[in-house]
Design an enzyme around this catalytic site. Sequence first.
Site, mmCIF file in Angstrom:
data_model
loop_
_atom_site.group_PDB
_atom_site.id
_atom_site.type_symbol
_atom_site.label_atom_id
_atom_site.label_comp_id
_atom_site.label_asym_id
_atom_site.label_seq_id
_atom_site.Cartn_x
_atom_site.Cartn_y
_atom_site.Cartn_z
ATOM 1 N N LYS A 82 0.660 -1.185 0.022
ATOM 2 C CA LYS A 82 0.007 0.208 -0.020
ATOM 3 C C LYS A 82 0.822 1.399 -0.035
ATOM 4 C CE LYS A 82 -3.796 -2.159 1.942
ATOM 5 N NZ LYS A 82 -5.168 -1.952 3.191
ATOM 6 N N TYR B 10 -12.478 -2.153 -4.000
ATOM 7 C CA TYR B 10 -12.672 -2.415 -2.759
ATOM 8 C C TYR B 10 -14.385 -2.362 -2.524
ATOM 9 C CZ TYR B 10 -8.209 -2.565 -0.283
ATOM 10 O OH TYR B 10 -7.016 -2.824 -0.172
ATOM 11 N N PHE C 131 -15.673 3.285 6.788
ATOM 12 C CA PHE C 131 -14.185 3.602 6.339
ATOM 13 C C PHE C 131 -13.877 3.477 4.862
ATOM 14 C CE2 PHE C 131 -14.596 -0.991 7.233
ATOM 15 C CZ PHE C 131 -13.953 -1.565 6.142
ATOM 16 N N ARG D 144 -1.274 -14.850 4.188
ATOM 17 C CA ARG D 144 -1.919 -14.075 5.225
ATOM 18 C C ARG D 144 -1.200 -14.234 6.673
ATOM 19 N NH1 ARG D 144 -6.879 -11.608 3.872
ATOM 20 N NH2 ARG D 144 -7.925 -12.143 5.855
ATOM 21 N N THR E 267 -5.287 -7.848 9.871
ATOM 22 C CA THR E 267 -5.610 -6.512 9.409
ATOM 23 C C THR E 267 -5.466 -5.286 10.364
ATOM 24 O OG1 THR E 267 -7.413 -7.727 8.481
ATOM 25 C CG2 THR E 267 -7.566 -5.474 8.149
ATOM 26 N N ARG F 26 2.714 -6.426 8.903
ATOM 27 C CA ARG F 26 1.966 -5.655 9.181
ATOM 28 C C ARG F 26 2.755 -5.113 10.809
ATOM 29 N NH1 ARG F 26 -3.645 -7.900 7.243
ATOM 30 N NH2 ARG F 26 -3.782 -6.356 5.385
ATOM 31 N N ASN G 25 -2.348 0.181 6.716
ATOM 32 C CA ASN G 25 -1.921 -1.386 7.281
ATOM 33 C C ASN G 25 -0.898 -1.847 6.220
ATOM 34 O OD1 ASN G 25 -3.645 -1.920 5.285
ATOM 35 N ND2 ASN G 25 -4.841 -3.544 6.621
ATOM 36 N N HIS H 80 -2.114 -5.374 1.550
ATOM 37 C CA HIS H 80 -3.317 -6.186 1.320
ATOM 38 C C HIS H 80 -3.058 -7.686 0.833
ATOM 39 C CE1 HIS H 80 -7.244 -7.417 0.084
ATOM 40 N NE2 HIS H 80 -6.561 -7.682 -1.046
ATOM 41 N N GLU I 97 -8.875 -10.379 -7.677
ATOM 42 C CA GLU I 97 -8.332 -9.023 -7.328
ATOM 43 C C GLU I 97 -7.203 -9.102 -8.454
ATOM 44 O OE1 GLU I 97 -9.754 -8.824 -2.929
ATOM 45 O OE2 GLU I 97 -7.579 -9.493 -3.170
HETATM 46 P P1 CMP Z 1 -7.263 -4.995 3.204
HETATM 47 O O1 CMP Z 1 -6.641 -6.144 3.672
HETATM 48 O O2 CMP Z 1 -6.770 -4.182 2.163
HETATM 49 O O3 CMP Z 1 -8.866 -5.086 3.222
HETATM 50 C C1 CMP Z 1 -9.698 -4.031 3.314
HETATM 51 C C2 CMP Z 1 -9.292 -2.907 4.032
HETATM 52 O O4 CMP Z 1 -10.118 -1.916 4.704
HETATM 53 C C3 CMP Z 1 -8.219 -3.407 5.103
HETATM 54 O O5 CMP Z 1 -7.086 -3.849 4.712
HETATM 55 C C4 CMP Z 1 -8.164 -2.089 6.059
HETATM 56 O O6 CMP Z 1 -6.841 -1.192 5.633
HETATM 57 C C5 CMP Z 1 -9.396 -1.533 5.662
HETATM 58 N N1 CMP Z 1 -10.277 -1.626 6.892
HETATM 59 C C6 CMP Z 1 -10.751 -2.691 7.358
HETATM 60 N N2 CMP Z 1 -11.650 -2.625 8.456
HETATM 61 C C7 CMP Z 1 -11.324 -1.171 8.614
HETATM 62 C C8 CMP Z 1 -11.960 -0.236 9.842
HETATM 63 N N3 CMP Z 1 -12.621 -0.810 10.736
HETATM 64 N N4 CMP Z 1 -11.478 0.859 9.827
HETATM 65 C C9 CMP Z 1 -10.588 1.523 8.757
HETATM 66 N N5 CMP Z 1 -10.170 0.654 7.919
HETATM 67 C C10 CMP Z 1 -10.520 -0.532 7.791
#
Ligand code: CMP
Length: 153
Positions: free
Chosen positions: A9, A49, A57, A85, A91, A102, A112, A115, A126
Amino acid sequence: MSRTFTMIKPNAVGNGHTGKILDMIAGAGFRICALKMVCMSRNDAERFYAVHKDRPFFRRLVTFMTSGPIVAAVVEKENAVEELRRIVGSTDPAKAEAGTIRKLFAESLTRNAIHASDSDENAREEWSHFFAPDEIMDAGYWLPCPAEEIDSK
Ligand code: CMP
Protein backbone atom coordinates in the site's frame (compact mmCIF):
# COMPACT_ATOMS: atom_id res chain seq x y z
CA MET A 1 0.95 -25.09 -6.05
CA SER A 2 -1.46 -22.17 -5.72
CA ARG A 3 -1.37 -18.43 -6.24
CA THR A 4 -2.57 -15.38 -4.39
CA PHE A 5 -2.68 -11.64 -4.88
CA THR A 6 -0.97 -9.00 -2.77
CA MET A 7 -0.66 -5.23 -2.90
CA ILE A 8 1.90 -3.13 -1.04
CA LYS A 9 0.00 0.00 0.00
CA PRO A 10 0.99 3.67 -0.48
CA ASN A 11 2.38 4.19 3.03
CA ALA A 12 4.76 1.22 2.74
CA VAL A 13 5.80 2.15 -0.80
CA GLY A 14 6.24 5.84 0.16
CA ASN A 15 8.30 4.92 3.23
CA GLY A 16 10.70 2.88 1.07
CA HIS A 17 9.67 -0.55 2.38
CA THR A 18 8.81 -2.22 -0.96
CA GLY A 19 12.10 -4.12 -1.25
CA LYS A 20 12.03 -5.32 2.36
CA ILE A 21 8.45 -6.56 2.04
CA LEU A 22 9.11 -8.37 -1.26
CA ASP A 23 12.19 -9.93 0.36
CA MET A 24 10.09 -11.18 3.29
CA ILE A 25 7.58 -12.70 0.84
CA ALA A 26 10.31 -14.34 -1.27
CA GLY A 27 12.12 -15.45 1.92
CA ALA A 28 8.96 -17.25 3.03
CA GLY A 29 9.22 -19.40 -0.10
CA PHE A 30 6.94 -17.57 -2.51
CA ARG A 31 7.78 -17.23 -6.20
CA ILE A 32 6.84 -13.84 -7.65
CA CYS A 33 4.81 -14.49 -10.83
CA ALA A 34 3.77 -10.90 -11.63
CA LEU A 35 4.81 -7.48 -10.32
CA LYS A 36 3.70 -3.94 -11.14
CA MET A 37 3.85 -0.44 -9.58
CA VAL A 38 0.79 1.68 -10.39
CA CYS A 39 -1.20 4.68 -9.16
CA MET A 40 -4.84 3.72 -8.71
CA SER A 41 -7.53 6.20 -9.73
CA ARG A 42 -10.51 6.70 -7.38
CA ASN A 43 -12.54 4.61 -9.79
CA ASP A 44 -9.92 1.81 -9.67
CA ALA A 45 -9.89 1.81 -5.85
CA GLU A 46 -13.69 1.95 -5.58
CA ARG A 47 -13.99 -1.03 -7.93
CA PHE A 48 -11.24 -2.98 -6.15
CA TYR A 49 -12.80 -2.44 -2.69
CA ALA A 50 -16.46 -2.52 -3.89
CA VAL A 51 -17.28 -5.18 -1.28
CA HIS A 52 -16.68 -2.49 1.41
CA LYS A 53 -18.67 0.30 -0.30
CA ASP A 54 -21.25 0.56 2.50
CA ARG A 55 -18.73 0.50 5.33
CA PRO A 56 -18.01 3.74 7.23
CA PHE A 57 -14.28 3.57 6.38
CA PHE A 58 -14.79 3.22 2.60
CA ARG A 59 -14.06 6.85 1.60
CA ARG A 60 -11.00 6.98 3.87
CA LEU A 61 -9.75 3.71 2.39
CA VAL A 62 -10.20 4.96 -1.20
CA THR A 63 -8.53 8.30 -0.40
CA PHE A 64 -5.58 6.50 1.17
CA MET A 65 -5.23 3.94 -1.64
CA THR A 66 -5.11 6.74 -4.24
CA SER A 67 -2.60 8.86 -2.26
CA GLY A 68 0.47 7.33 -3.94
CA PRO A 69 1.71 4.35 -5.92
CA ILE A 70 1.00 0.77 -4.88
CA VAL A 71 2.92 -2.37 -5.84
CA ALA A 72 0.69 -5.22 -7.01
CA ALA A 73 1.93 -8.81 -7.22
CA VAL A 74 0.81 -12.36 -7.89
CA VAL A 75 2.78 -14.84 -5.78
CA GLU A 76 2.88 -18.64 -5.76
CA LYS A 77 3.42 -21.27 -3.06
CA GLU A 78 1.60 -24.29 -1.60
CA ASN A 79 -1.47 -22.97 0.27
CA ALA A 80 -0.63 -19.48 -0.99
CA VAL A 81 -3.66 -17.65 0.45
CA GLU A 82 -3.21 -18.98 4.00
CA GLU A 83 0.59 -18.81 3.95
CA LEU A 84 0.68 -15.19 2.76
CA ARG A 85 -1.95 -14.08 5.28
CA ARG A 86 0.11 -15.76 8.02
CA ILE A 87 3.23 -13.67 7.27
CA VAL A 88 1.16 -10.51 6.60
CA GLY A 89 -0.53 -10.62 10.05
CA SER A 90 -3.81 -9.21 11.37
CA THR A 91 -5.63 -6.46 9.46
CA ASP A 92 -5.37 -4.27 12.56
CA PRO A 93 -1.64 -3.76 13.24
CA ALA A 94 -2.37 -3.37 16.96
CA LYS A 95 -3.31 -7.08 16.90
CA ALA A 96 -0.62 -8.22 14.44
CA GLU A 97 1.77 -10.91 15.65
CA ALA A 98 5.50 -10.15 16.16
CA GLY A 99 7.56 -10.51 13.00
CA THR A 100 4.64 -10.10 10.60
CA ILE A 101 4.74 -7.58 7.75
CA ARG A 102 1.98 -5.47 9.31
CA LYS A 103 3.61 -5.52 12.75
CA LEU A 104 6.79 -4.16 11.15
CA PHE A 105 5.38 -1.69 8.61
CA ALA A 106 1.70 -0.84 9.30
CA GLU A 107 0.80 2.47 10.93
CA SER A 108 -2.97 2.06 11.47
CA LEU A 109 -5.96 0.00 10.34
CA THR A 110 -6.23 2.11 7.18
CA ARG A 111 -2.48 2.55 6.62
CA ASN A 112 -1.84 -1.15 7.20
CA ALA A 113 1.00 -1.52 4.67
CA ILE A 114 -0.23 -4.48 2.62
CA HIS A 115 -3.30 -6.26 1.29
CA ALA A 116 -3.50 -10.05 0.92
CA SER A 117 -6.45 -11.87 -0.69
CA ASP A 118 -8.64 -13.95 1.63
CA SER A 119 -9.60 -16.80 -0.76
CA ASP A 120 -8.50 -18.39 -4.05
CA GLU A 121 -11.59 -16.99 -5.78
CA ASN A 122 -11.02 -13.45 -4.50
CA ALA A 123 -7.33 -13.67 -5.41
CA ARG A 124 -8.19 -14.39 -9.07
CA GLU A 125 -10.73 -11.58 -9.13
CA GLU A 126 -8.34 -9.13 -7.46
CA TRP A 127 -5.30 -9.80 -9.67
CA SER A 128 -7.50 -9.36 -12.77
CA HIS A 129 -7.74 -5.62 -11.81
CA PHE A 130 -3.99 -5.31 -12.43
CA PHE A 131 -2.73 -8.10 -14.66
CA ALA A 132 -3.67 -9.53 -18.06
CA PRO A 133 -3.24 -13.34 -18.19
CA ASP A 134 -0.02 -13.02 -20.23
CA GLU A 135 1.55 -10.77 -17.55
CA ILE A 136 1.48 -13.63 -15.01
CA MET A 137 4.57 -15.78 -15.55
CA ASP A 138 4.44 -19.55 -15.43
CA ALA A 139 7.22 -21.45 -13.67
CA GLY A 140 8.94 -22.13 -17.01
CA TYR A 141 9.66 -18.44 -17.52
CA TRP A 142 11.35 -18.23 -14.16
CA LEU A 143 14.13 -20.72 -14.87
CA PRO A 144 17.22 -18.81 -15.98
CA CYS A 145 18.16 -19.28 -19.62
CA PRO A 146 21.35 -21.46 -19.65
CA ALA A 147 24.45 -19.23 -19.90
CA GLU A 148 25.93 -21.20 -22.81
CA GLU A 149 22.76 -20.62 -24.83
CA ILE A 150 23.11 -16.84 -24.41
CA ASP A 151 26.91 -16.73 -24.77
CA SER A 152 26.81 -18.68 -28.05
CA LYS A 153 24.61 -16.06 -29.73
P1 CMP B 1 -7.23 -4.84 3.36
O1 CMP B 1 -6.64 -6.14 3.69
O2 CMP B 1 -6.68 -4.09 2.21
O3 CMP B 1 -8.81 -5.02 3.13
C1 CMP B 1 -9.74 -3.98 3.32
C2 CMP B 1 -9.14 -2.81 4.03
O4 CMP B 1 -10.07 -1.97 4.67
C3 CMP B 1 -8.26 -3.32 5.17
O5 CMP B 1 -7.11 -3.90 4.65
C4 CMP B 1 -8.06 -2.07 5.98
O6 CMP B 1 -7.03 -1.24 5.46
C5 CMP B 1 -9.40 -1.38 5.79
N1 CMP B 1 -10.24 -1.56 6.96
C6 CMP B 1 -10.85 -2.67 7.37
N2 CMP B 1 -11.57 -2.44 8.48
C7 CMP B 1 -11.40 -1.13 8.77
C8 CMP B 1 -11.87 -0.28 9.80
N3 CMP B 1 -12.69 -0.76 10.75
N4 CMP B 1 -11.50 1.00 9.78
C9 CMP B 1 -10.67 1.47 8.81
N5 CMP B 1 -10.20 0.71 7.80
C10 CMP B 1 -10.54 -0.58 7.79
